[in-house]
Enzyme design. Structure first.
Site, mmCIF file in Angstrom:
data_model
loop_
_atom_site.group_PDB
_atom_site.id
_atom_site.type_symbol
_atom_site.label_atom_id
_atom_site.label_comp_id
_atom_site.label_asym_id
_atom_site.label_seq_id
_atom_site.Cartn_x
_atom_site.Cartn_y
_atom_site.Cartn_z
ATOM 1 N N HIS A 179 19.310 -8.539 92.451
ATOM 2 C CA HIS A 179 18.165 -8.368 94.166
ATOM 3 C C HIS A 179 18.076 -9.633 93.998
ATOM 4 C CE1 HIS A 179 14.721 -7.700 96.347
ATOM 5 N NE2 HIS A 179 14.340 -8.963 95.560
ATOM 6 N N ASP A 225 16.613 -3.456 99.454
ATOM 7 C CA ASP A 225 17.890 -4.283 99.988
ATOM 8 C C ASP A 225 18.595 -2.249 100.373
ATOM 9 O OD1 ASP A 225 17.487 -6.703 98.836
ATOM 10 O OD2 ASP A 225 17.629 -5.889 96.850
HETATM 11 P P1 NAD Z 1 0.507 -11.189 95.438
HETATM 12 O O1 NAD Z 1 0.794 -12.640 94.830
HETATM 13 O O2 NAD Z 1 0.141 -10.479 96.182
HETATM 14 O O3 NAD Z 1 -0.015 -9.914 93.582
HETATM 15 C C1 NAD Z 1 0.487 -9.997 92.554
HETATM 16 C C2 NAD Z 1 -0.187 -9.569 92.196
HETATM 17 O O4 NAD Z 1 0.118 -9.815 90.855
HETATM 18 C C3 NAD Z 1 -1.827 -10.127 91.943
HETATM 19 O O5 NAD Z 1 -2.864 -9.953 92.441
HETATM 20 C C4 NAD Z 1 -1.635 -11.536 90.241
HETATM 21 O O6 NAD Z 1 -3.218 -11.501 90.113
HETATM 22 C C5 NAD Z 1 -0.711 -10.176 89.331
HETATM 23 N N1 NAD Z 1 -0.373 -10.563 88.435
HETATM 24 C C6 NAD Z 1 -0.177 -11.703 88.446
HETATM 25 N N2 NAD Z 1 0.392 -11.790 86.398
HETATM 26 C C7 NAD Z 1 -0.387 -10.840 86.212
HETATM 27 C C8 NAD Z 1 0.337 -10.033 84.979
HETATM 28 N N3 NAD Z 1 0.556 -10.896 83.930
HETATM 29 N N4 NAD Z 1 -0.064 -9.125 84.164
HETATM 30 C C9 NAD Z 1 -0.716 -8.282 86.229
HETATM 31 N N5 NAD Z 1 -1.143 -8.237 86.687
HETATM 32 C C10 NAD Z 1 -0.490 -9.497 87.467
HETATM 33 O O7 NAD Z 1 2.174 -10.729 95.279
HETATM 34 P P2 NAD Z 1 2.866 -9.586 95.583
HETATM 35 O O8 NAD Z 1 3.354 -9.855 97.282
HETATM 36 O O9 NAD Z 1 2.301 -8.390 95.669
HETATM 37 O O10 NAD Z 1 4.509 -9.279 95.115
HETATM 38 C C11 NAD Z 1 4.586 -9.406 94.027
HETATM 39 C C12 NAD Z 1 5.833 -9.447 93.359
HETATM 40 O O11 NAD Z 1 6.718 -8.368 93.656
HETATM 41 C C13 NAD Z 1 6.332 -10.777 93.922
HETATM 42 O O12 NAD Z 1 7.084 -11.702 92.385
HETATM 43 C C14 NAD Z 1 7.464 -10.588 94.922
HETATM 44 O O13 NAD Z 1 8.916 -11.807 94.273
HETATM 45 C C15 NAD Z 1 8.318 -9.539 94.190
HETATM 46 N N6 NAD Z 1 8.642 -8.613 95.106
HETATM 47 C C16 NAD Z 1 9.528 -7.789 94.849
HETATM 48 C C17 NAD Z 1 10.809 -7.216 96.197
HETATM 49 C C18 NAD Z 1 11.737 -6.694 95.347
HETATM 50 O O14 NAD Z 1 12.565 -5.914 95.954
HETATM 51 N N7 NAD Z 1 12.200 -6.360 93.589
HETATM 52 C C19 NAD Z 1 9.999 -7.101 97.150
HETATM 53 C C20 NAD Z 1 9.025 -7.779 97.522
HETATM 54 C C21 NAD Z 1 8.208 -8.335 96.454
HETATM 55 C C1 LMR Z 2 11.954 -9.490 99.237
HETATM 56 O O1 LMR Z 2 13.311 -8.942 99.017
HETATM 57 O O2 LMR Z 2 11.336 -9.054 99.973
HETATM 58 C C2 LMR Z 2 11.669 -9.804 97.827
HETATM 59 O O3 LMR Z 2 12.388 -10.302 96.882
HETATM 60 C C3 LMR Z 2 10.092 -10.878 98.046
HETATM 61 C C4 LMR Z 2 11.257 -12.360 98.126
HETATM 62 O O4 LMR Z 2 11.273 -13.205 97.512
HETATM 63 O O5 LMR Z 2 11.778 -12.122 99.080
#
Ligand code: NAD
Ligand code: LMR
Length: 348
Positions: A208, A180
């Site tokens: 967030h 962000d």
């Molecule tokens: P994705 O689905 O591509 O990958 C997530 C992975 O986590 C999968 O491979 C899954 O098998 C694994 N997983 C699920 N449960 C698990 C567990 N208990 N232990 C270990 N691994 C586990 O998702 P992504 O696009 O990589 O996103 C991951 C997370 O990050 C999501 O919750 C998304 O919303 C979040 N995210 C946060 C931000 C932020 O700014 N804070 C930004 C982008 C994404």
């Molecule tokens: C983001 O900010 O891009 C991540 O938290 C993914 C989402 O769900 O928006």
């Protein structure tokens, strides 16, 4: 040791022999076979985060059905022939993954889809952080934890509640609002027609989520108040804030998948900012446990302006002026986090 017996584990003894004096940082990444993992791991292993004199040891956690896909990622990491990549541990057991780690990047959890808020994931993703917090308590001590998986602030609070039971200091638990911050700085730079590094002192307050408050009132452009440089209060208080609050949803709408390259990049920026001393007069944004600063509920993982002492200890920047407008935004994000906490209190 269980890691040694795993078929995917590699040990590059050559590197140890070549550079006996360099330190090794052990980093765990959960959800390592996911989208963010794919963007994160090569950059972690390349040396760009911990420096070119530091070896990196990776500990990759996945759920059992994702281990075959993770095997492909490990092959690719090997095929990069990174000189600083020491060894790779692969497991579906959190305690094994967290054994002796210095950093835990907790990414693994379900992403939201179109039309959802991040908070809608709380009942499904929250329990992951109960188990992982407890595993951290057992397996790690001198560790810093960055929760990326959504809803990141409240997931980090859950992990912290369990981690402290094993003696990990509460301050070691963070949640990511760096994406962000980066989004806000980039949009202010575009609006002002300056480079992104000209924007400093960029605070994200709160959650967030769509209630986060990107604070243009305390941001600076080339050392001058951002509000003076941009001079368009209606834009700063309206369109700008909404753009940042809704940016994650906009990426999902466009890509059909949530942000990954920018999320991985922000996680690495967070680690680098914590590890290095913050430049004089500047700060960065991170969601960390409160200490009563700005009258905000201490028992939340809340995003503040923070500085690092260069030894990994963070402090909340004190004394920023907050207008009535800013206070209102900050309080509404605090309320949302209190509501999320109420939903997961049974998981503590
Ligand atoms: P994705 O689905 O591509 O990958 C997530 C992975 O986590 C999968 O491979 C899954 O098998 C694994 N997983 C699920 N449960 C698990 C567990 N208990 N232990 C270990 N691994 C586990 O998702 P992504 O696009 O990589 O996103 C991951 C997370 O990050 C999501 O919750 C998304 O919303 C979040 N995210 C946060 C931000 C932020 O700014 N804070 C930004 C982008 C994404
Ligand atoms: C983001 O900010 O891009 C991540 O938290 C993914 C989402 O769900 O928006």
């Amino acid at each position: 040791d269980a890691a040694d017996s795993h078929p995917l584990v590699t040990h590059d003894k050559t590197i140890e022999k070549e550079s006996p004096m360099s330190r090794t940082v052990r980093v765990a990444v959960t959800g390592a076979a996911g989208q963010i993992g794919y963007a994160l791991l090569p950059r972690l292993a390349s040396g760009e985060v911990f420096g070119h004199d530091t070896r990196v040891s990776l500990s990759l956690l996945e759920i059992t059905p994702a281990l075959p896909a993770l095997e492909g990622v490990v092959m690719e990491l090997q095929d990069c022939a990174f000189p600083l990549l020491d060894d790779i541990r692969v497991t579906d057991n959190a305690e094994e993954a967290f054994d002796g780690i210095n950093w835990g990047l907790l990414v693994g959890s379900k992403p939201r889809g179109k039309g959802m808020e991040r908070g809608d994931l709380i009942r499904e993703n929250g329990p992951i952080f109960v188990g992982q917090g407890a595993a951290l308590a057992k397996a790690a001590s001198d560790v810093r934890v960055l929760v990326v998986g959504n809803p990141a602030n409240t997931n980090s609070l859950i992990a912290m509640k369990h981690g402290v039971k094993g003696g990990i200091p509460r301050e070691r638990f963070h949640a990511m609002t760096r994406l962000d911050q980066n989004r806000a700085a980039a949009q202010l730079a575009l609006k002002a027609g300056v480079g992104v590094t000209d924007v400093t002192n960029m605070t994200i307050w709160g959650n967030h989520s769509a209630t986060q408050y990107p604070d243009a009132e305390n941001a600076k452009i080339n050392g001058r108040p951002c509000t003076d440089v941009i001079g368009h209060v209606a834009w700063l208080q309206g369109e700008f804030i909404e753009l940042i609050q809704q940016r994650g949803a906009a990426v999902i709408a466009a890509r059909g998948l949530s942000s990954a390259a920018s999320a991985a990049n922000a996680a690495l920026d967070h680690v680098r900012s914590v590890e290095g001393a913050t430049a004089d007069g500047d700060w960065f944004s991170a969601a960390i446990p409160g200490d009563g600063s700005y009258g905000i509920d201490e028992d939340l993982i809340f995003s503040y302006p923070v500085r690092s002492d260069g030894k990994g200890e963070l402090s909340i920047v004190q004394g920023l002026e907050l207008s009535e407008f800013s206070r209102g935004k900050i309080v509404s994000s605090e309320k949302e986090l209190q509501e999320e906490r109420a939903v997961v209190e049974g998981m503590f």
